[in-house]
Design an enzyme around this catalytic site. Structure first.
Site, mmCIF file in Angstrom:
data_model
loop_
_atom_site.group_PDB
_atom_site.id
_atom_site.type_symbol
_atom_site.label_atom_id
_atom_site.label_comp_id
_atom_site.label_asym_id
_atom_site.label_seq_id
_atom_site.Cartn_x
_atom_site.Cartn_y
_atom_site.Cartn_z
ATOM 1 N N LYS A 1 0.821 -1.189 0.000
ATOM 2 C CA LYS A 1 0.000 0.000 0.000
ATOM 3 C C LYS A 1 0.866 1.255 0.000
ATOM 4 C CE LYS A 1 -2.820 -2.646 3.131
ATOM 5 N NZ LYS A 1 -3.048 -2.826 4.564
ATOM 6 N N GLY A 2 2.125 1.069 0.338
ATOM 7 C CA GLY A 2 3.006 2.199 0.627
ATOM 8 C C GLY A 2 3.154 3.199 -0.492
ATOM 9 N N GLU A 49 7.421 2.349 -6.228
ATOM 10 C CA GLU A 49 7.600 1.822 -4.869
ATOM 11 C C GLU A 49 7.837 2.970 -3.891
ATOM 12 O OE1 GLU A 49 7.147 -0.025 -2.609
ATOM 13 O OE2 GLU A 49 8.370 -1.817 -2.501
ATOM 14 N N ASP A 50 7.461 2.759 -2.656
ATOM 15 C CA ASP A 50 7.712 3.786 -1.649
ATOM 16 C C ASP A 50 9.193 3.840 -1.282
ATOM 17 O OD1 ASP A 50 7.664 1.299 -0.364
ATOM 18 O OD2 ASP A 50 6.236 1.880 1.180
ATOM 19 N N ASP A 73 14.798 -0.813 0.104
ATOM 20 C CA ASP A 73 15.539 -1.070 1.338
ATOM 21 C C ASP A 73 16.552 -2.184 1.073
ATOM 22 O OD1 ASP A 73 16.111 -0.890 4.103
ATOM 23 O OD2 ASP A 73 14.560 -2.316 4.618
ATOM 24 N N LYS A 119 17.327 3.462 0.670
ATOM 25 C CA LYS A 119 18.284 3.257 1.764
ATOM 26 C C LYS A 119 19.368 2.342 1.234
ATOM 27 C CE LYS A 119 14.904 2.625 5.373
ATOM 28 N NZ LYS A 119 14.564 1.875 6.594
ATOM 29 N N PHE A 168 14.261 4.145 10.288
ATOM 30 C CA PHE A 168 12.921 3.683 9.944
ATOM 31 C C PHE A 168 12.030 4.908 9.800
ATOM 32 C CE2 PHE A 168 8.787 1.789 10.140
ATOM 33 C CZ PHE A 168 8.976 0.655 9.369
ATOM 34 N N VAL A 169 11.460 5.074 8.625
ATOM 35 C CA VAL A 169 10.675 6.277 8.350
ATOM 36 C C VAL A 169 9.208 5.947 8.117
ATOM 37 C CG1 VAL A 169 12.588 7.672 7.464
ATOM 38 C CG2 VAL A 169 11.356 6.151 5.906
ATOM 39 N N ASP A 226 4.401 3.170 6.423
ATOM 40 C CA ASP A 226 3.732 2.837 7.684
ATOM 41 C C ASP A 226 4.655 2.202 8.691
ATOM 42 O OD1 ASP A 226 4.000 0.309 6.200
ATOM 43 O OD2 ASP A 226 2.766 -0.524 7.795
ATOM 44 N N ARG A 231 0.553 6.312 7.675
ATOM 45 C CA ARG A 231 0.644 6.480 6.219
ATOM 46 C C ARG A 231 0.143 7.844 5.781
ATOM 47 N NH1 ARG A 231 1.770 1.464 3.883
ATOM 48 N NH2 ARG A 231 0.836 -0.354 4.864
HETATM 49 P P1 IMP Z 1 12.921 -4.501 0.879
HETATM 50 O O1 IMP Z 1 12.400 -5.757 0.278
HETATM 51 O O2 IMP Z 1 13.775 -4.764 2.075
HETATM 52 O O3 IMP Z 1 13.597 -3.566 -0.096
HETATM 53 O O4 IMP Z 1 11.686 -3.803 1.561
HETATM 54 C C1 IMP Z 1 10.914 -2.876 0.988
HETATM 55 C C2 IMP Z 1 9.669 -2.717 1.829
HETATM 56 O O5 IMP Z 1 9.952 -2.709 3.222
HETATM 57 C C3 IMP Z 1 9.042 -1.396 1.527
HETATM 58 O O6 IMP Z 1 8.139 -1.486 0.459
HETATM 59 C C4 IMP Z 1 8.370 -1.057 2.833
HETATM 60 O O7 IMP Z 1 7.102 -1.631 2.867
HETATM 61 C C5 IMP Z 1 9.216 -1.711 3.884
HETATM 62 N N1 IMP Z 1 10.146 -0.744 4.494
HETATM 63 C C6 IMP Z 1 11.483 -0.743 4.414
HETATM 64 N N2 IMP Z 1 12.015 0.276 5.099
HETATM 65 C C7 IMP Z 1 10.971 0.956 5.630
HETATM 66 C C8 IMP Z 1 10.876 2.149 6.429
HETATM 67 O O8 IMP Z 1 11.844 2.808 6.820
HETATM 68 N N3 IMP Z 1 9.606 2.525 6.773
HETATM 69 C C9 IMP Z 1 8.510 1.859 6.377
HETATM 70 N N4 IMP Z 1 8.551 0.757 5.600
HETATM 71 C C10 IMP Z 1 9.784 0.313 5.234
HETATM 72 MG MG MG Z 2 5.830 -1.276 0.712
#
Ligand code: IMP
Ligand code: MG
Length: 177
Positions: free
Chosen positions: A35-36, A91-92, A95, A123, A144-145, A151, A157
């Site tokens: 949803k982000g 994508e939001d 990470d 990040k 963590f944001v 969220d 959100r």
């Molecule tokens: P990845 O698979 O580790 O790249 O994760 C991406 C997902 O993790 C994002 O779409 C977010 O839903 C969640 N996420 C990662 N870091 C944060 C953060 O700082 N705040 C909120 N959600 C995060």
């Molecule tokens: Mg997400």
């Protein structure tokens, strides 16, 4: 507060202009990762001066918590085919890269004409799978944001600014810096 609303708006406008230039004369399909990304997609799409359509998908990592477990599954698929389309995956936050890596592979198998990734936040220090976004709003340190779609346990959100969440004894609190 890490990124105030005015700064986000300025950057989203720039990204929209860049996408408009890159796909000049063509149409694009914006694919939001629920949803982000929904707030970012809503704003970004209005800065794109092209024929644009929307679709959405949802992915989840196995296990809970803030940490990506390394395994991703598709919870909601797209409504229509992306074959021959210019797809921008929205994508939001990028990470560890596990989620986007999975989604990019999945969509590539469906033979879009072009596949680009737009991530509002990146990040980069956290990356465990090698993936870069084509359009990045802001590179941020490892905090963590929340806010602007992001969220913590489904909350925050709807904050207009992007804020760092600090964990206090009584649960999450907002950090002032
Ligand atoms: P990845 O698979 O580790 O790249 O994760 C991406 C997902 O993790 C994002 O779409 C977010 O839903 C969640 N996420 C990662 N870091 C944060 C953060 O700082 N705040 C909120 N959600 C995060
Ligand atoms: Mg997400």
């Amino acid at each position: 507060m890490l990124l105030p609303r005015a700064r986000i708006a300025r950057r989203v406008r720039q990204l929209g202009r860049q996408i408009s230039r890159d796909f000049q004369g063509e149409s694009v399909l914006l694919v939001g990762v629920l949803k982000g990304a929904c707030i970012f997609l809503a704003d970004l799409s209005r800065e794109i001066a092209l024929n644009a359509t929307f679709d959405f998908l949802a992915a989840a990592s196995y296990g809970q918590s803030n940490e990506t477990s390394g395994q991703v599954r598709l919870v909601k698929d797209l409504d229509s085919s992306i074959e021959g389309r210019n797809v921008i995956l929205v994508e939001d936050i990028l990470d560890t890269g596990v989620t986007l890596n999975y989604l990019v592979r999945l969509l590539r198998e469906r033979h879009p004409k072009a596949l680009r990734v737009a991530a509002l936040l990146d990040k980069a220090d956290r990356r465990i799978q090698p993936i870069e976004a084509d359009y990045v709003g802001f590179r941020i340190p490892n905090h963590f944001v929340v806010g602007y779609g992001l969220d913590y346990a489904e909350r925050y959100r709807n904050l207009r600014d992007i804020c760092v969440l600090r964990m206090g004894k009584g649960g999450p609190e907002f950090a002032s810096a």
